[in-house]
Design a protein around this motif. Structure first.
Motif, PDB file in Angstrom:
ATOM      1  N   LEU A 385       0.833  -1.207   0.000  1.00 40.01           N
ATOM      2  CA  LEU A 385       0.000   0.000   0.000  1.00 40.01           C
ATOM      3  C   LEU A 385       0.864   1.253   0.000  1.00 40.01           C
ATOM      4  CD1 LEU A 385      -2.925  -0.750   2.503  1.00 40.01           C
ATOM      5  CD2 LEU A 385      -3.159  -0.034   0.121  1.00 40.01           C
ATOM      6  N   TYR A 386       1.929   1.202   0.794  1.00 43.81           N
ATOM      7  CA  TYR A 386       2.824   2.358   0.894  1.00 43.81           C
ATOM      8  C   TYR A 386       3.465   2.665  -0.462  1.00 43.81           C
ATOM      9  CZ  TYR A 386       6.561   5.421   2.536  1.00 43.81           C
ATOM     10  OH  TYR A 386       7.405   6.489   2.718  1.00 43.81           O
ATOM     11  N   ASN A 387       3.934   1.654  -1.142  1.00 39.47           N
ATOM     12  CA  ASN A 387       4.594   1.870  -2.435  1.00 39.47           C
ATOM     13  C   ASN A 387       3.609   2.235  -3.544  1.00 39.47           C
ATOM     14  OD1 ASN A 387       7.246   1.352  -1.537  1.00 39.47           O
ATOM     15  ND2 ASN A 387       6.876  -0.855  -1.611  1.00 39.47           N
ATOM     16  N   ASP A 388       2.402   1.659  -3.490  1.00 36.92           N
ATOM     17  CA  ASP A 388       1.415   1.904  -4.553  1.00 36.92           C
ATOM     18  C   ASP A 388       0.726   3.252  -4.417  1.00 36.92           C
ATOM     19  OD1 ASP A 388       2.039  -0.557  -5.524  1.00 36.92           O
ATOM     20  OD2 ASP A 388       0.254  -1.568  -4.719  1.00 36.92           O
ATOM     21  N   ARG A 389       0.533   3.719  -3.174  1.00 32.79           N
ATOM     22  CA  ARG A 389      -0.273   4.934  -2.943  1.00 32.79           C
ATOM     23  C   ARG A 389       0.552   6.050  -2.312  1.00 32.79           C
ATOM     24  NH1 ARG A 389      -5.610   2.858  -2.398  1.00 32.79           N
ATOM     25  NH2 ARG A 389      -6.357   5.017  -2.311  1.00 32.79           N
ATOM     26  N   LYS A 390       1.855   5.985  -2.502  1.00 34.28           N
ATOM     27  CA  LYS A 390       2.794   6.859  -1.796  1.00 34.28           C
ATOM     28  C   LYS A 390       2.450   8.337  -1.908  1.00 34.28           C
ATOM     29  CE  LYS A 390       6.833   5.176  -1.900  1.00 34.28           C
ATOM     30  NZ  LYS A 390       8.158   4.714  -2.363  1.00 34.28           N
ATOM     31  N   GLU A 391       2.004   8.771  -3.076  1.00 34.32           N
ATOM     32  CA  GLU A 391       1.785  10.195  -3.323  1.00 34.32           C
ATOM     33  C   GLU A 391       0.610  10.764  -2.537  1.00 34.32           C
ATOM     34  OE1 GLU A 391       3.942  12.076  -4.874  1.00 34.32           O
ATOM     35  OE2 GLU A 391       5.100  10.212  -5.046  1.00 34.32           O
ATOM     36  N   GLU A 392      -0.304   9.908  -2.095  1.00 38.63           N
ATOM     37  CA  GLU A 392      -1.478  10.421  -1.384  1.00 38.63           C
ATOM     38  C   GLU A 392      -1.408  10.182   0.126  1.00 38.63           C
ATOM     39  OE1 GLU A 392      -5.099   7.782  -2.082  1.00 38.63           O
ATOM     40  OE2 GLU A 392      -3.756   7.093  -3.698  1.00 38.63           O
ATOM     41  N   LEU A 393      -0.298   9.645   0.594  1.00 35.63           N
ATOM     42  CA  LEU A 393      -0.177   9.323   2.009  1.00 35.63           C
ATOM     43  C   LEU A 393       0.326  10.509   2.827  1.00 35.63           C
ATOM     44  CD1 LEU A 393       1.478   5.791   1.763  1.00 35.63           C
ATOM     45  CD2 LEU A 393      -0.947   6.335   2.058  1.00 35.63           C
ATOM     46  N   LYS A 394      -0.061  10.540   4.089  1.00 41.55           N
ATOM     47  CA  LYS A 394       0.442  11.553   5.016  1.00 41.55           C
ATOM     48  C   LYS A 394       1.923  11.280   5.294  1.00 41.55           C
ATOM     49  CE  LYS A 394      -4.080  11.862   7.243  1.00 41.55           C
ATOM     50  NZ  LYS A 394      -4.873  11.561   8.458  1.00 41.55           N
ATOM     51  N   PRO A 395       2.715  12.327   5.530  1.00 45.06           N
ATOM     52  CA  PRO A 395       4.166  12.142   5.714  1.00 45.06           C
ATOM     53  C   PRO A 395       4.531  11.176   6.831  1.00 45.06           C
ATOM     54  CG  PRO A 395       3.641  14.473   5.451  1.00 45.06           C
ATOM     55  CD  PRO A 395       2.337  13.757   5.552  1.00 45.06           C
ATOM     56  N   GLU A 396       3.763  11.214   7.950  1.00 45.69           N
ATOM     57  CA  GLU A 396       4.127  10.400   9.108  1.00 45.69           C
ATOM     58  C   GLU A 396       3.893   8.906   8.896  1.00 45.69           C
ATOM     59  OE1 GLU A 396       0.181  12.576   9.953  1.00 45.69           O
ATOM     60  OE2 GLU A 396       2.152  13.028   9.106  1.00 45.69           O
TER      61      GLU A 396
END
Length: 554
Positions: A385-396
């Motif tokens: 999930l982190y790699n696929d949706r990285k651009e929309e995730l919160k920095p923390e």
């Protein structure tokens, strides 16, 4: 004021009645119309109250405390204040049969204009509202300036009312002093508070003086005044808050935690207070108190404007850290970690960022409990999930992924995530600082400089044979960068030198063992590994108290 003037005031008001009981809504709205109010809206619960206040401007809100499922009356008042939907020039009256200390103190903290207990008669409500209206009319121009954030004008209007010998002298002085604090006119505020106290020992003036002294960083004087306030009336919850500030200003985190514990006992429904207690408890490594406060945060924040997924994550992180195999109640904490995160997953604000963090924390809890096989699917889901949706995730979010990778033993992958975070969010100070603290060596330029400066200061003390100062310097540095290999080894070496000359001191062995434990996963190929092995042996020998043959070289 003549009765006809009061009727005129009522006739100009737009009122909202909030109560979950239909007959009560009818009764109170009928009373208001008898008083002369021409526009009365009624709603049945907290959600409807918020919708009404966002769509209208009300001069007066009369709100029940118990409103059934969802927000209660305190949370309505809390959110209206938070979202600036209830001006200083508006009136809020809490109307309820609830009389518990917890409710009353919680509601009063958000400063309703009055609190009226059920059952209500027309005569009683008229008496209380007349009193509120008279005070409101006298202070209206002052409150108007406060709504406009023109604190200088509000202060001047207080002075004008005082010169006119207002009947509300105490209220004007209290507002005047508060406006001076907001304008950073500390001396003027202090003069007002002391002037009032010279006349008589008014509690609000003593509290205000303590607050002023905290703002002036006169922490010892503030401590004395605030203790007096609490001795006179321990229900003054702000005095406990300020006393915690005074203790922190003097560097005493243990007493600060105790002050916040007292504050939370006085007003247990305050989300912000429970959060602060959790933070102080964690700072003091009082994990049981931290857990209890973190649990209360989630409970009290439910339906509050302060409700946040971060509260669930903070509790889950603490539980995961306490889930290590062999620790007391470890299995129970694993189970609770999952329960907390499953509750979060049902909340309306659960999103992809929360999903990544939730899976990372589930994995971390299981990894700490030595259940690697069960942990892997959760970590894989978090990574994907982190790699696929990285651009929309919160920095923390990346911080939780990296920490779980560290626990997994995949230091290279963790470093990659941390490095990317620092590169992507260089101005996000909290994320950068946390990323630096989690790394063997800081990822940011500022972090590397800070480590270099602190290392140099510690080495200078060491080379001057001021070993105790070297120990404190490295200890403070590790408080900022706990995973830094060099700083931990430097601390151990400084302790060894100090003990060799002056003998063992309480806590020094623990300092060494903790430092070596923090970096125990050091790669054997690391240039510092030989030094780590050597100092580990030295510590083992030293704390057998056999000091012969120690060979310490920088």
């Amino acid at each position: 004021m003549r009765q006809i003037d009061l009727i005129r005031l009522y006739s100009q008001m737009k009122c909202l009645v909030v109560d979950d009981m239909p007959d009560v809504r009818v009764a109170i709205s009928g009373m208001l119309r008898v008083f002369g109010v021409q526009h009365v809206d009624v709603v049945a619960n907290g959600e409807q109250a918020m919708d009404a206040c966002f769509g209208n401007h009300y001069h007066m809100v009369l709100c029940d405390y118990n409103l059934g499922p969802g927000r209660d009356g305190q949370q309505v008042l809390e959110e209206l204040r938070y979202r600036n939907r209830l001006n200083n020039t508006s009136i809020f009256v809490m109307v309820t049969a609830e009389t518990s200390r917890e409710m009353v103190l919680g509601a009063l903290e958000y400063q309703p204009d009055d609190y009226v207990a059920k059952p209500i008669t027309q005569a009683l409500l008229r008496q209380r509202l007349d009193r509120v209206l008279l005070r409101h009319r006298e202070l209206y121009s002052i409150k108007q300036a406060m709504d406009e954030k023109d604190y200088a004008a509000a202060e001047q209007r207080c002075a004008d009312r005082l010169n006119a010998n207002t009947s509300y002298r105490g209220a004007c002085l209290q507002i005047q002093a508060e406006m001076n604090l907001r304008l950073l006119n500390f001396k003027r505020a202090e003069d007002i508070y002391r002037g009032v106290l010279n006349e008589r020992p008014v509690l609000w003036a003593k509290l205000g003086l303590g607050k002023t002294q905290v703002l002036k960083k006169e922490y010892a004087q503030a401590e004395g005044n605030l203790k007096e306030v609490i001795r006179d009336d321990r229900r003054v919850v702000e005095a406990h808050d300020l006393l915690a500030d005074a203790y922190l200003g003097q560097g005493d985190t243990i007493l600060a935690q105790q002050a916040m514990q007292d504050a939370a006992e006085v007003s247990p429904k305050s989300v912000m207070r429970q959060r602060r207690l959790a933070e102080l408890s964690k700072l003091n490594a009082d994990m049981q108190a931290c857990l209890e406060a973190s649990r209360r945060v989630i409970k009290t924040a439910r339906n509050s404007v302060y409700e946040s997924p971060d509260d669930y994550f903070n509790l889950a992180r603490n539980l995961a850290d306490m889930s290590k195999e062999g620790e007391p109640n470890a299995d129970k904490y694993v189970k609770e970690t999952f329960e907390v995160l499953q509750k979060l997953e049902k909340r309306p604000y659960f999103d992809v960022s929360a999903d990544v963090q939730s899976n990372a924390l589930k994995s971390r809890s299981l990894l700490n409990n030595n259940k690697a096989e069960a942990a892997d699917p959760f970590l894989e889901k978090a990574k994907n999930l982190y790699n696929d949706r990285k651009e929309e995730l919160k920095p923390e979010v990346g911080l939780d992924v990296a920490q779980t990778l560290i626990v997994k033993g995949d230091k290279a992958a963790a470093d990659e995530v941390l490095h990317e975070l620092v590169e992507k969010f260089p101005t996000h100070e909290a994320v950068v600082a946390k990323a630096d603290s989690m790394s063997d060596t800081p990822k940011s330029k500022e972090g590397r400089k800070k480590v270099a400066d602190m290392t140099k200061a510690g080495i200078d003390y060491y080379e001057s044979k001021e070993y105790k100062k070297a120990v404190e310097t490295f200890r403070n540095a590790i408080g900022i960068f706990p995973g830094h290999i060099g700083l931990n080894l430097n601390l151990v070496q400084a302790v060894i030198a100090e003990v060799k000359i002056h003998g063992e001191q309480t806590g020094y062995e623990t300092l060494c063992r903790n430092s070596l434990s923090r970096i125990s996963n050091i790669d054997p190929q690391d240039p510092q590994y030989a030094r780590y092995s050597h100092l580990t042996k030295e510590v083992d020998e030293l704390f057998k108290m056999d000091l012969s043959g120690l060979d310490i070289e920088w």
